[in-house]
Design a protein around this motif. Structure first.
Motif, PDB file in Angstrom:
ATOM      1  N   GLU A  40       0.847  -1.184   0.000  1.00  0.00           N
ATOM      2  CA  GLU A  40       0.000   0.000   0.000  1.00  0.00           C
ATOM      3  C   GLU A  40       0.887   1.240   0.000  1.00  0.00           C
ATOM      4  O   GLU A  40       1.805   1.365   0.822  1.00  0.00           O
ATOM      5  N   ARG A  45      -2.920   0.559  -3.891  1.00  0.00           N
ATOM      6  CA  ARG A  45      -2.423  -0.703  -3.387  1.00  0.00           C
ATOM      7  C   ARG A  45      -2.383  -1.723  -4.515  1.00  0.00           C
ATOM      8  O   ARG A  45      -3.137  -1.646  -5.477  1.00  0.00           O
ATOM      9  N   HIS A 128       0.684  -7.560   4.427  1.00  0.00           N
ATOM     10  CA  HIS A 128       0.172  -6.266   3.954  1.00  0.00           C
ATOM     11  C   HIS A 128       1.096  -5.183   4.507  1.00  0.00           C
ATOM     12  O   HIS A 128       1.063  -4.880   5.699  1.00  0.00           O
ATOM     13  N   ARG A 130       2.706  -1.256   4.402  1.00  0.00           N
ATOM     14  CA  ARG A 130       2.367   0.127   4.043  1.00  0.00           C
ATOM     15  C   ARG A 130       3.668   0.923   3.912  1.00  0.00           C
ATOM     16  O   ARG A 130       4.495   0.935   4.820  1.00  0.00           O
TER      17      ARG A 130
END
Length: 291
Positions: A40, A45, A128, A130
């Motif tokens: 992301e 994303r 995931h 960032r």
């Protein structure tokens, strides 16, 4: 090896470039990665397919092994992967602190490329990551470092090889010693933290101690290092330190290998390091308080 924020970020970049990537991490990551590794950024994303495992044997057959575990786990990770490393594999230490490559190399019985990592990332969830900014690397000189840098550069990573990688690692250590503990103890972002009364002065005191210790160790720290430290607040105003993220999750941090390392090396040289000692002590007490 150690698919946290740093491992997942560079794993994503390599996988997106078409390389087969294996992430070695916790079971929650392995389960989530079945649906792809997610990156992301401010622009949105994206997800890429990767292999994920909780077993150190996942390094078997790899040409390039990025060791991204916490400094507290360096020796344990080395012992785990050593039996599975391919003879010609380039092993890189993408870790905080200045002595991980040497510690890892002693365990696995082969040279390890030290890498200074400049990236602002955090885990938004299992598999995931960032990304908040940067992503460049400085790799130690030699054939394995040059080979790894070529692979990473082809994947769009700004990767440079330098004879002065140790100086870069020390420079990063100084930055971490100025920011990480204060960010962890307050849980403030860099931008908010730098606006605090007395913060710049406290950082300057910590940096001065670090520079004195580095010089005693024979390492030349850039003369503008304090400006570099302050510049982090403007460059990454929304970022919190990795130590802050660890403390917020109730995990043991790397503070022993940041401010604690400066304290130990200062003691070895007879150099007082009261500010770094206090920051190290306060983070350790905060860790104990959070279990």
């Amino acid at each position: 090896m150690g698919a946290g924020a740093v491992g997942c970020y560079y794993g994503f970049r390599l996988a997106r470039a078409g390389h087969p990537v294996t992430l070695i991490g916790r079971p929650a990551l392995v389960e989530a990665a079945a649906d792809g590794l997610v990156l992301e950024t401010g622009g949105g994303r994206a997800a890429v397919p990767v292999t994920a495992t909780a077993e150190a044997a996942g390094v078997a057959g790899a040409d390039l092994v990025l060791v991204c575990v916490k400094s507290t786990d360096t020796e344990a990770a080395g012992r785990a992967i050593a039996p599975h490393l391919a003879p010609g594999a380039a092993v890189l230490s993408l870790q905080n602190g200045v002595d991980n490559a040497a510690r890892l190399g002693a365990v696995i019985g082969r040279p390890v490329v030290p890498v200074a990592v400049y990236v602002a990332v955090e885990m938004a969830g299992p598999a995931h990551v960032r990304h908040h900014g940067r992503g460049d690397l400085i790799l130690g000189a030699g054939e394995p470092g040059a080979r790894a840098a070529a692979i990473l550069a082809a994947a769009g990573v700004d990767a440079a090889v330098s004879e002065r990688a140790m100086e870069a690692l020390w420079g990063k250590l100084v930055v971490n010693c100025a920011w990480n503990a204060l960010s962890a103890l307050t849980q403030f972002s860099y931008g908010r933290l730098l606006d605090g009364a007395g913060v710049r002065e406290a950082m300057a005191d910590a940096v001065a101690e670090c520079v004195a210790v580095a010089r005693a160790d024979g390492v030349a720290v850039p003369g503008d290092i304090l400006e570099t430290v302050y510049g982090i607040g403007a460059a990454m105003p929304d970022q919190r330190s990795s130590t802050a993220q660890d403390l917020g999750r109730g995990r043991r941090s790397e503070i022993d290998h940041l401010n604690g390392y400066v304290v130990r090396r200062g003691a070895a040289h007879g150099i007082p390091t009261p500010v770094n000692r206090l920051l190290h002590t306060l983070v350790r007490l905060a860790e104990a308080g959070r279990g």
